[in-house]
Motif scaffolding. Structure first.
Motif, mmCIF file in Angstrom:
data_model
loop_
_atom_site.group_PDB
_atom_site.id
_atom_site.type_symbol
_atom_site.label_atom_id
_atom_site.label_comp_id
_atom_site.label_asym_id
_atom_site.label_seq_id
_atom_site.Cartn_x
_atom_site.Cartn_y
_atom_site.Cartn_z
ATOM 1 N N ASP A 116 0.813 -1.221 0.000
ATOM 2 C CA ASP A 116 0.000 0.000 0.000
ATOM 3 C C ASP A 116 0.847 1.272 0.000
ATOM 4 O O ASP A 116 0.332 2.366 0.129
ATOM 5 C CB ASP A 116 -0.998 -0.001 1.162
ATOM 6 N N LEU A 117 2.170 1.128 -0.144
ATOM 7 C CA LEU A 117 3.011 2.334 -0.166
ATOM 8 C C LEU A 117 3.334 2.775 -1.599
ATOM 9 O O LEU A 117 4.169 3.644 -1.818
ATOM 10 C CB LEU A 117 4.326 2.084 0.595
ATOM 11 N N PHE A 118 2.688 2.151 -2.583
ATOM 12 C CA PHE A 118 2.864 2.503 -3.997
ATOM 13 C C PHE A 118 2.673 4.015 -4.177
ATOM 14 O O PHE A 118 1.784 4.605 -3.568
ATOM 15 C CB PHE A 118 1.836 1.726 -4.812
ATOM 16 N N PHE A 119 3.491 4.626 -5.033
ATOM 17 C CA PHE A 119 3.471 6.096 -5.138
ATOM 18 C C PHE A 119 2.127 6.638 -5.627
ATOM 19 O O PHE A 119 1.748 7.747 -5.286
ATOM 20 C CB PHE A 119 4.624 6.594 -6.011
ATOM 21 N N GLY A 120 1.404 5.835 -6.413
ATOM 22 C CA GLY A 120 0.098 6.284 -6.906
ATOM 23 C C GLY A 120 -0.889 6.570 -5.787
ATOM 24 O O GLY A 120 -1.781 7.396 -5.940
ATOM 25 N N TYR A 121 -0.748 5.879 -4.642
ATOM 26 C CA TYR A 121 -1.717 6.027 -3.549
ATOM 27 C C TYR A 121 -1.346 7.170 -2.599
ATOM 28 O O TYR A 121 -2.033 7.386 -1.610
ATOM 29 C CB TYR A 121 -1.823 4.744 -2.712
ATOM 30 N N GLN A 122 -0.246 7.865 -2.861
ATOM 31 C CA GLN A 122 0.206 8.911 -1.938
ATOM 32 C C GLN A 122 -0.452 10.254 -2.286
ATOM 33 O O GLN A 122 -1.253 10.331 -3.201
ATOM 34 C CB GLN A 122 1.729 9.010 -1.964
ATOM 35 N N THR A 123 -0.064 11.304 -1.547
ATOM 36 C CA THR A 123 -0.657 12.621 -1.807
ATOM 37 C C THR A 123 -0.332 13.059 -3.230
ATOM 38 O O THR A 123 0.619 12.583 -3.838
ATOM 39 C CB THR A 123 -0.078 13.684 -0.860
ATOM 40 N N GLN A 124 -1.123 14.011 -3.714
ATOM 41 C CA GLN A 124 -0.957 14.456 -5.096
ATOM 42 C C GLN A 124 0.474 14.932 -5.359
ATOM 43 O O GLN A 124 1.070 14.628 -6.385
ATOM 44 C CB GLN A 124 -1.955 15.578 -5.393
ATOM 45 N N ARG A 125 1.042 15.684 -4.391
ATOM 46 C CA ARG A 125 2.386 16.242 -4.605
ATOM 47 C C ARG A 125 3.434 15.155 -4.679
ATOM 48 O O ARG A 125 4.300 15.139 -5.534
ATOM 49 C CB ARG A 125 2.726 17.216 -3.481
ATOM 50 N N LYS A 126 3.337 14.213 -3.742
ATOM 51 C CA LYS A 126 4.314 13.134 -3.694
ATOM 52 C C LYS A 126 4.213 12.281 -4.972
ATOM 53 O O LYS A 126 5.235 11.889 -5.543
ATOM 54 C CB LYS A 126 4.048 12.283 -2.445
ATOM 55 N N HIS A 127 2.984 12.032 -5.367
ATOM 56 C CA HIS A 127 2.764 11.230 -6.561
ATOM 57 C C HIS A 127 3.364 11.915 -7.794
ATOM 58 O O HIS A 127 4.105 11.302 -8.559
ATOM 59 C CB HIS A 127 1.263 10.987 -6.765
ATOM 60 N N ALA A 128 3.040 13.203 -7.957
ATOM 61 C CA ALA A 128 3.485 13.917 -9.155
ATOM 62 C C ALA A 128 5.010 13.930 -9.231
ATOM 63 O O ALA A 128 5.601 13.749 -10.301
ATOM 64 C CB ALA A 128 2.932 15.338 -9.140
ATOM 65 N N ARG A 129 5.641 14.113 -8.079
ATOM 66 C CA ARG A 129 7.094 14.200 -8.034
ATOM 67 C C ARG A 129 7.741 12.883 -8.488
ATOM 68 O O ARG A 129 8.615 12.857 -9.347
ATOM 69 C CB ARG A 129 7.492 14.524 -6.595
ATOM 70 N N LEU A 130 7.259 11.786 -7.916
ATOM 71 C CA LEU A 130 7.846 10.488 -8.268
ATOM 72 C C LEU A 130 7.501 10.094 -9.709
ATOM 73 O O LEU A 130 8.318 9.526 -10.426
ATOM 74 C CB LEU A 130 7.350 9.417 -7.313
ATOM 75 N N ARG A 131 6.290 10.410 -10.116
ATOM 76 C CA ARG A 131 5.848 10.028 -11.460
ATOM 77 C C ARG A 131 6.758 10.645 -12.522
ATOM 78 O O ARG A 131 7.091 10.006 -13.519
ATOM 79 C CB ARG A 131 4.396 10.466 -11.670
ATOM 80 N N LYS A 132 7.144 11.897 -12.286
ATOM 81 C CA LYS A 132 8.007 12.589 -13.246
ATOM 82 C C LYS A 132 9.317 11.809 -13.451
ATOM 83 O O LYS A 132 9.762 11.610 -14.572
ATOM 84 C CB LYS A 132 8.297 13.991 -12.693
ATOM 85 N N PHE A 133 9.888 11.325 -12.354
ATOM 86 C CA PHE A 133 11.153 10.578 -12.465
ATOM 87 C C PHE A 133 10.930 9.194 -13.076
ATOM 88 O O PHE A 133 11.693 8.736 -13.908
ATOM 89 C CB PHE A 133 11.783 10.383 -11.080
ATOM 90 N N MET A 134 9.850 8.540 -12.636
ATOM 91 C CA MET A 134 9.642 7.145 -13.057
ATOM 92 C C MET A 134 9.276 7.045 -14.533
ATOM 93 O O MET A 134 9.404 5.986 -15.125
ATOM 94 C CB MET A 134 8.529 6.515 -12.231
ATOM 95 N N HIS A 135 8.791 8.126 -15.088
ATOM 96 C CA HIS A 135 8.374 8.085 -16.486
ATOM 97 C C HIS A 135 9.555 7.813 -17.418
ATOM 98 O O HIS A 135 9.416 7.158 -18.439
ATOM 99 C CB HIS A 135 7.692 9.404 -16.860
ATOM 100 N N GLY A 136 10.744 8.319 -17.029
ATOM 101 C CA GLY A 136 11.931 8.242 -17.881
ATOM 102 C C GLY A 136 12.118 6.922 -18.616
ATOM 103 O O GLY A 136 12.107 6.875 -19.851
ATOM 104 N N PRO A 137 12.259 5.810 -17.862
ATOM 105 C CA PRO A 137 12.527 4.536 -18.539
ATOM 106 C C PRO A 137 11.375 4.078 -19.435
ATOM 107 O O PRO A 137 11.564 3.166 -20.244
ATOM 108 C CB PRO A 137 12.693 3.555 -17.372
ATOM 109 N N LEU A 138 10.191 4.673 -19.293
ATOM 110 C CA LEU A 138 9.047 4.203 -20.068
ATOM 111 C C LEU A 138 8.652 5.168 -21.185
ATOM 112 O O LEU A 138 7.627 4.988 -21.851
ATOM 113 C CB LEU A 138 7.850 3.964 -19.132
ATOM 114 N N LEU A 139 9.467 6.207 -21.402
ATOM 115 C CA LEU A 139 9.187 7.143 -22.493
ATOM 116 C C LEU A 139 9.553 6.515 -23.829
ATOM 117 O O LEU A 139 10.486 5.713 -23.902
ATOM 118 C CB LEU A 139 10.018 8.419 -22.304
ATOM 119 N N PRO A 140 8.838 6.892 -24.906
ATOM 120 C CA PRO A 140 9.117 6.299 -26.214
ATOM 121 C C PRO A 140 10.599 6.395 -26.606
ATOM 122 O O PRO A 140 11.144 5.436 -27.151
ATOM 123 C CB PRO A 140 8.248 7.133 -27.160
ATOM 124 N N GLU A 141 11.247 7.511 -26.313
ATOM 125 C CA GLU A 141 12.661 7.667 -26.696
ATOM 126 C C GLU A 141 13.506 6.560 -26.082
ATOM 127 O O GLU A 141 14.455 6.069 -26.694
ATOM 128 C CB GLU A 141 13.236 9.008 -26.200
#
Ligand code: HEM
Ligand SMILES: *[C@@H]1O[C@H](CO)[C@@H](O)[C@H](O)[C@H]1NC(C)=O
Length: 478
Positions: A116-141
């Protein structure tokens, strides 16, 4: 004596009466808040709510209630008072316009088992911050560089199918987990990575089990053994990396490096829950999509022929048989296959709904969404509604020659939490379809009707097929 007995009797009656009144009082209190009313609907039976009705009726659950109550209705599901949304407008309100007031949640069994500590379930700010970093390896480039790795996984899996009867869902799960693993825990000692893959498979099997926590059940084993084992292995990998002191661009590397605004690193438990939830999200979903796509191609021989022709054109342009796929082949040369995947995701509704918790009282068109209630944004109901799709029950990939109306096509969710892995999912499906349709033919075995929710929507029995190499006589050319 008698007096005492009377007092006890009065107290007991009072307690019982209050207990009986509580739900009513609760409802009155809710509806008097700012003069708003709850959406219409039925809360079902005490304790079970309507979970059993959903389990038995599935799509009919949404359509029958939508007819009776409209596209926003209340119910009681998975142990929580809930509001179901089957309208694109209300979905947009929850997912896009008000993300801070609706917190993402996982189904209880997923949070309990996978974390239940998955970043998606956290506060909006915490989620947005981690999501920005985690997106890198999954970007089309970034994905572009790993086409050949995914291709190698797909072709070696297909090779092992030759002249065998296989269960596609089971096979696709191995494939999707291996693919997801490369992005999430790319660099790791061989033993740890293999064992982690196995532990995850066991753990994730627990997610589709009945959540009875007594020794001997799948659920118990997943909770007690697989989760512990997976976390211990992850710890080994983390220590190995700390000794190595080399940066790794995968998601584990990002999780190990990121700090929050206060300079705090993630705790080991946060790292475990994020890795395991990501592997779960990237694995069952893509595997189900692959299985449904094969099922629809099997059911539509003409479509299979057309898809094969599309891939033949790509191959014919290559100078040697071994030349691997390029990003441009996938992006520009597979329009029909892309439509087939889109239609597969629309009609199969692998993820039935997005799940949210109301963080504070919210008003929507005169209705109260009370704090603490859960919201199910049921995009599956939108995808199956004839208001938005003509003959919704019919598989017709041509419908995607025209873009669907806004917010009516959301198999990957929408807004702040829209699927991070959708490019990867498309890539692994297209690469698979390319080699599968070009080089193999198959027949389904046994009864292929029916489906189940585990909780991802999958064909019942996992769609077994008998596979052989494609010969000259299977359609034109080869
Ligand atoms: C066909 C396959 C897939 C489908 C249908 C699918 C569907 C979805 C949906 C509907 C959501 C939104 C959940 C919500 O808003 O509550 C989501 C989120 C997510 N998906 Fe996927 N997914 C697929 C494949 C993948 C893959 C391959 C990965 C990656 C490895 C992945 C990673 C994620 C992540 C990390 C999130 C959470 C994003 C966030 O909360 O910010 N998914 N997915
Ligand atoms: C499939 O969809 C297209 C585009 O919406 C439509 O023209 C066609 O008639 C449909 N085909 C069938 C068999 O319903």
């Amino acid at each position: 004596m008698e007096k005492e007995g009377q007092v006890v009797w009065v107290v007991v009656s009072l307690v019982v009466a209050t207990a009986l009144m509580l739900p009513l009082l609760h409802r009155l209190r809710l509806s008097s808040r700012r003069g708003l009313r709850l959406p219409p609907g039925s809360m079902g039976l005490f304790f079970f709510g309507e979970s059993l009705s959903l389990k038995c009726q599935r799509m009919n659950f949404y359509t029958s209630r939508e007819k009776r109550y409209g596209k926003v209705f209340k119910t009681h599901l998975f142990g929580h008072p809930s509001i179901v949304i089957t309208s694109p407008d209300a979905a947009q309100f929850v997912l896009l316009e008000q993300p801070a007031r609706f917190k993402q949640r996982g189904l209880p069994i997923i949070e309990k088992l996978v974390g239940d500590l998955f970043f998606g379930y956290q506060t909006q700010r915490k989620h947005a911050r981690l999501r920005k970093f985690m997106h890198g390896p999954l970007l089309p480039e970034t994905l572009e560089n790993s086409i050949s790795d995914i291709e190698a996984l797909a072709t070696s899996m297909l090779h092992s199918w030759e002249l065998k009867t296989i269960n596609i869902l089971e096979e696709a799960k191995h494939y999707a987990l291996k693919v997801a693993m490369e992005y999430v825990v790319g660099a790791a000692p061989h033993y740890e990575k293999e064992e982690l893959t196995k532990a995850c498979e066991h753990l994730i099997r627990g997610v589709s089990s009945i959540p009875v926590n007594i020794p001997g059940t799948h659920y118990h084993k997943a909770l007690k053994d697989s989760k512990k084992k997976a976390c211990a292995l992850l710890e080994n990998i983390v220590s190995w990396r700390q000794l190595e002191k080399r940066p790794h661009g995968d998601i584990l590397g990002i999780l190990m490096d990121t700090q929050d605004e206060d300079g705090c690193k993630l705790t080991p438990n946060e790292i475990h829950d994020n890795v395991l939830t990501l592997l779960y999200l990237g694995h069952d979903t893509a595997a189900a999509a692959l299985t449904w796509a094969v099922k629809y191609l099997t059911d539509n021989p003409k479509l299979l022929e057309d898809v094969t022709a599309e891939h033949e054109t790509i191959r014919q342009k290559k100078t040697s048989q071994d030349e691997t796929l390029m990003w441009s082949d996938i992006k520009d040369q597979m329009p029909l296959s892309i439509r087939v995947i889109k239609e597969t995701l629309r009609i199969a509704n692998i993820v039935e709904f997005c799940y949210r918790e109301v963080v504070e009282d919210v008003e929507y068109k005169g209705y109260l969404f009370p704090k603490g209630w859960r919201i199910l944004v049921a995009h599956s109901a939108v995808h199956s509604n004839s208001e938005y799709y003509t003959n919704p029950g019919e598989f017709n990939s041509s419908r995607f020659k025209i873009a669907p109306k806004p917010y009516t096509y959301t198999p990957f969710g929408n807004g702040a939490h829209v699927c991070l892995g959708r490019e990867l999912a498309n890539l692994e499906l297209l690469i698979f379809l390319h080699h599968f349709t070009l080089n193999y033919r198959w027949e389904s075995i046994g009864d292929t009707d029916g489906s189940e929710y585990a909780p991802i929507h999958v064909p019942k029995g996992g769609f077994p097929i008998a596979v052989r190499r494609r010969s000259m006589t299977d359609g034109k050319g080869s």
